[in-house]
Design a protein around this motif. Sequence first.
Motif, PDB file in Angstrom:
ATOM      1  N   ASP A   1       0.838  -1.209   0.000  1.00  0.00           N
ATOM      2  CA  ASP A   1       0.000   0.000   0.000  1.00  0.00           C
ATOM      3  C   ASP A   1       0.869   1.254   0.000  1.00  0.00           C
ATOM      4  N   TRP A   2       1.900   1.263   0.840  1.00  0.00           N
ATOM      5  CA  TRP A   2       2.819   2.409   0.884  1.00  0.00           C
ATOM      6  C   TRP A   2       3.466   2.634  -0.485  1.00  0.00           C
TER       7      TRP A   2
ATOM      8  N   THR B   1       3.827   6.917  -1.562  1.00  0.00           N
ATOM      9  CA  THR B   1       4.655   7.038  -0.357  1.00  0.00           C
ATOM     10  C   THR B   1       4.319   8.271   0.473  1.00  0.00           C
ATOM     11  N   LYS B   2       3.634   9.223  -0.118  1.00  0.00           N
ATOM     12  CA  LYS B   2       3.312  10.489   0.558  1.00  0.00           C
ATOM     13  C   LYS B   2       4.570  11.169   1.103  1.00  0.00           C
TER      14      LYS B   2
ATOM     15  N   LYS C   1       7.083   9.759   2.528  1.00  0.00           N
ATOM     16  CA  LYS C   1       7.616   9.105   3.729  1.00  0.00           C
ATOM     17  C   LYS C   1       8.361   7.834   3.367  1.00  0.00           C
TER      18      LYS C   1
ATOM     19  N   LEU D   1       9.825   4.162   5.529  1.00  0.00           N
ATOM     20  CA  LEU D   1       9.169   3.123   6.314  1.00  0.00           C
ATOM     21  C   LEU D   1       9.932   2.878   7.608  1.00  0.00           C
TER      22      LEU D   1
ATOM     23  N   TYR E   1       6.490   5.863   7.523  1.00  0.00           N
ATOM     24  CA  TYR E   1       5.211   5.176   7.647  1.00  0.00           C
ATOM     25  C   TYR E   1       5.460   3.909   8.465  1.00  0.00           C
TER      26      TYR E   1
END
Length: 197
Positions: free
Chosen positions: A62-63, A67-68, A70, A72, A186
């Motif tokens: 999903d990320w 990534t918005k 961000k 991990l 995230y």
Amino acid sequence: MADFKKTLQNVLTCGIPVERNTQPLSFGNREVCEDLFYSAFREVDKTISEVIHLPEYEAIIDWMTDTKGKGLILSGSCGRGKTVIISYVIPLLFNHCFGKIVRPIYAEDIPQEINKYKTQWIYCIDDVGVESQVNNYGEKCEGFSTLMSIAEDRIKPVFISTNLDSKKIITRYGVRTLDRIIRLCYPVKFNGESLRK
């Protein structure tokens, strides 16, 4: 309302970095990201005959779709694939999809290599919490906190694996470092038994 566009350009032209911005990325749509993730995992980990699907991997896929801006933080139980993802899958994906070289940082090497790591465009740090403190001419400090401070200041992408939870991160590195992690990463929590059996 003041218009700072021209002033900002003047300041930037002088070489003064006053603009901060994240860079959202996408590795593709959900189907493409799922294929990329599992293909990369199979390619880099030759110690397994088959990649076992874990619920945690869904969050990473999903990320990947957005990534918005961000990175991990993969935290939690041992033996669930966090190191493979941070040290091998993420570097392979960035090279394959964006032509970028990502050099993993092993937390235990931070005390000896901190100055080299400061200049990397991205921080991809495996096993945060196992490293010793940096000894800078007799003054000790947490090298990981230093890297997180640089990442926050320059809005660098950060990827972290750790067995520490948020309380242990605060105990070891302080609230400021945890706050920076929250801003830059995230979170994906890995739960369950080790797959190394």
